[in-house]
Design an enzyme around this catalytic site. Structure first.
Site, PDB file in Angstrom:
ATOM      1  N   HIS A 180       0.835  -1.198   0.000  1.00 39.54           N
ATOM      2  CA  HIS A 180       0.000   0.000   0.000  1.00 39.54           C
ATOM      3  C   HIS A 180       0.874   1.254   0.000  1.00 39.54           C
ATOM      4  O   HIS A 180       0.602   2.205  -0.757  1.00 39.54           O
ATOM      5  CB  HIS A 180      -0.906   0.011   1.228  1.00 39.54           C
ATOM      6  CG  HIS A 180      -1.640   1.306   1.426  1.00 39.54           C
ATOM      7  ND1 HIS A 180      -2.838   1.592   0.798  1.00 39.54           N
ATOM      8  CD2 HIS A 180      -1.335   2.406   2.171  1.00 39.54           C
ATOM      9  CE1 HIS A 180      -3.236   2.806   1.153  1.00 39.54           C
ATOM     10  NE2 HIS A 180      -2.339   3.326   1.984  1.00 39.54           N
ATOM     11  N   GLU A 181       1.913   1.264   0.824  1.00 37.51           N
ATOM     12  CA  GLU A 181       2.800   2.436   0.869  1.00 37.51           C
ATOM     13  C   GLU A 181       3.546   2.610  -0.448  1.00 37.51           C
ATOM     14  O   GLU A 181       3.769   3.735  -0.896  1.00 37.51           O
ATOM     15  CB  GLU A 181       3.779   2.317   2.033  1.00 37.51           C
ATOM     16  CG  GLU A 181       3.115   2.268   3.408  1.00 37.51           C
ATOM     17  CD  GLU A 181       2.146   3.416   3.659  1.00 37.51           C
ATOM     18  OE1 GLU A 181       2.346   4.497   3.088  1.00 37.51           O
ATOM     19  OE2 GLU A 181       1.184   3.219   4.426  1.00 37.51           O
ATOM     20  N   HIS A 211       1.612   4.543  -2.940  1.00 40.39           N
ATOM     21  CA  HIS A 211       1.766   6.000  -2.895  1.00 40.39           C
ATOM     22  C   HIS A 211       2.998   6.446  -3.679  1.00 40.39           C
ATOM     23  O   HIS A 211       2.975   7.496  -4.336  1.00 40.39           O
ATOM     24  CB  HIS A 211       1.896   6.467  -1.446  1.00 40.39           C
ATOM     25  CG  HIS A 211       0.615   6.384  -0.668  1.00 40.39           C
ATOM     26  ND1 HIS A 211      -0.553   6.958  -1.109  1.00 40.39           N
ATOM     27  CD2 HIS A 211       0.324   5.803   0.529  1.00 40.39           C
ATOM     28  CE1 HIS A 211      -1.514   6.738  -0.220  1.00 40.39           C
ATOM     29  NE2 HIS A 211      -1.008   6.034   0.779  1.00 40.39           N
ATOM     30  N   HIS A 254       3.084   8.961  -6.871  1.00 41.87           N
ATOM     31  CA  HIS A 254       4.016  10.080  -6.989  1.00 41.87           C
ATOM     32  C   HIS A 254       4.748  10.026  -8.322  1.00 41.87           C
ATOM     33  O   HIS A 254       4.913  11.057  -9.002  1.00 41.87           O
ATOM     34  CB  HIS A 254       5.015  10.032  -5.828  1.00 41.87           C
ATOM     35  CG  HIS A 254       5.782  11.297  -5.654  1.00 41.87           C
ATOM     36  ND1 HIS A 254       6.750  11.455  -4.688  1.00 41.87           N
ATOM     37  CD2 HIS A 254       5.754  12.483  -6.320  1.00 41.87           C
ATOM     38  CE1 HIS A 254       7.267  12.661  -4.773  1.00 41.87           C
ATOM     39  NE2 HIS A 254       6.678  13.302  -5.756  1.00 41.87           N
TER      40      HIS A 254
END
Length: 226
Positions: free
Chosen positions: A98-99, A102, A106
């Site tokens: 999940h991280e 991100h 980006h």
């Protein structure tokens, strides 16, 4: 100000938030006991997903605490809590990916993430000032101060609302990539969904509380202006 019909809804939303916090911890703990068949740790999954998306220069670092995982867009670093970084459970792999979701957002300049980053400096200031303006305005019956406080508080609410699609999109990216790259089996996807959905619910509850509070302030402001 202190006793308003909206307070009942806010109280319900606050209860939902508390329940969501317990649920995310309980779900994380439960699926931390289930090992992924691939044997990958959270670090392994994050590193492989970053590399497969061309993000070789984005490091993965351990941080202390539990559920302290985050992506740092300024330094472009994925930071994973130690239970996630070192363990090879469904919870660990889910949170790690999940991280990374991100970081991929980006990389591709996902519009809602870009908007969130641009809003942050303004929201950081507005959220700190808004409570003082609202309290002072209500105490001294200065509706002009209340109006300005509402504007500032609206910025904080908007930030939380923008955060929702960012979080859901990161989870969707993670789930798709985890399956396509063989990090998890189709049978393990159910556990991954439970972990990610539980985490997302905390953001929904927080946004709901803030939105209801904003509506309450607007109703009070409108009634006093009339």
């Amino acid at each position: 100000m202190f006793f308003h019909p909206m307070d009942f809804l806010i109280l319900i939303a606050f209860g939902l938030s508390i329940w969501a916090q317990f649920r995310v911890k309980g779900t994380f703990t439960r699926w931390s006991e289930v090992r992924v068949m691939s044997g990958m740790t959270g670090y392994d999954a994050a590193r492989r997903m970053l590399d497969s998306n061309g993000l070789h220069d984005v490091p993965v670092e351990p941080v202390q605490g539990t559920l302290t995982d985050h992506y740092d867009p300024i330094n472009r670093v994925v930071r994973l809590s130690e239970p996630v970084y070192y363990e090879n459970s469904i919870s660990a792999v889910s949170v790690a990916c999940h991280e990374v979701g991100h970081a991929i957002q980006h990389q591709h300049s996902y519009p809602m993430l870009v908007l969130r980053h641009r809003m942050f400096p303004v929201v950081n200031f507005a959220s700190g000032v808004a409570p003082f303006l609202l309290i002072a305005g209500f105490l001294f019956n200065a509706m002009n101060l209340v109006g300005v406080g509402i504007i500032f508080f609206s910025a904080a609410v908007a930030f939380q609302l923008v955060t929702l699609p960012v979080e859901f999109n990161a989870s969707n990216r993670a789930r798709e990539l985890m399956i396509s790259e063989g990090f998890i089996t189709n049978e393990e996807e159910r556990g991954v969904a439970k972990v990610l959905n539980a985490a997302a619910l905390t953001y929904v509850a927080a946004a709901l509380i803030s939105l209801l509070e904003l509506i309450k302030y607007i109703m009070i402001f409108t009634s006093n202006r009339d």
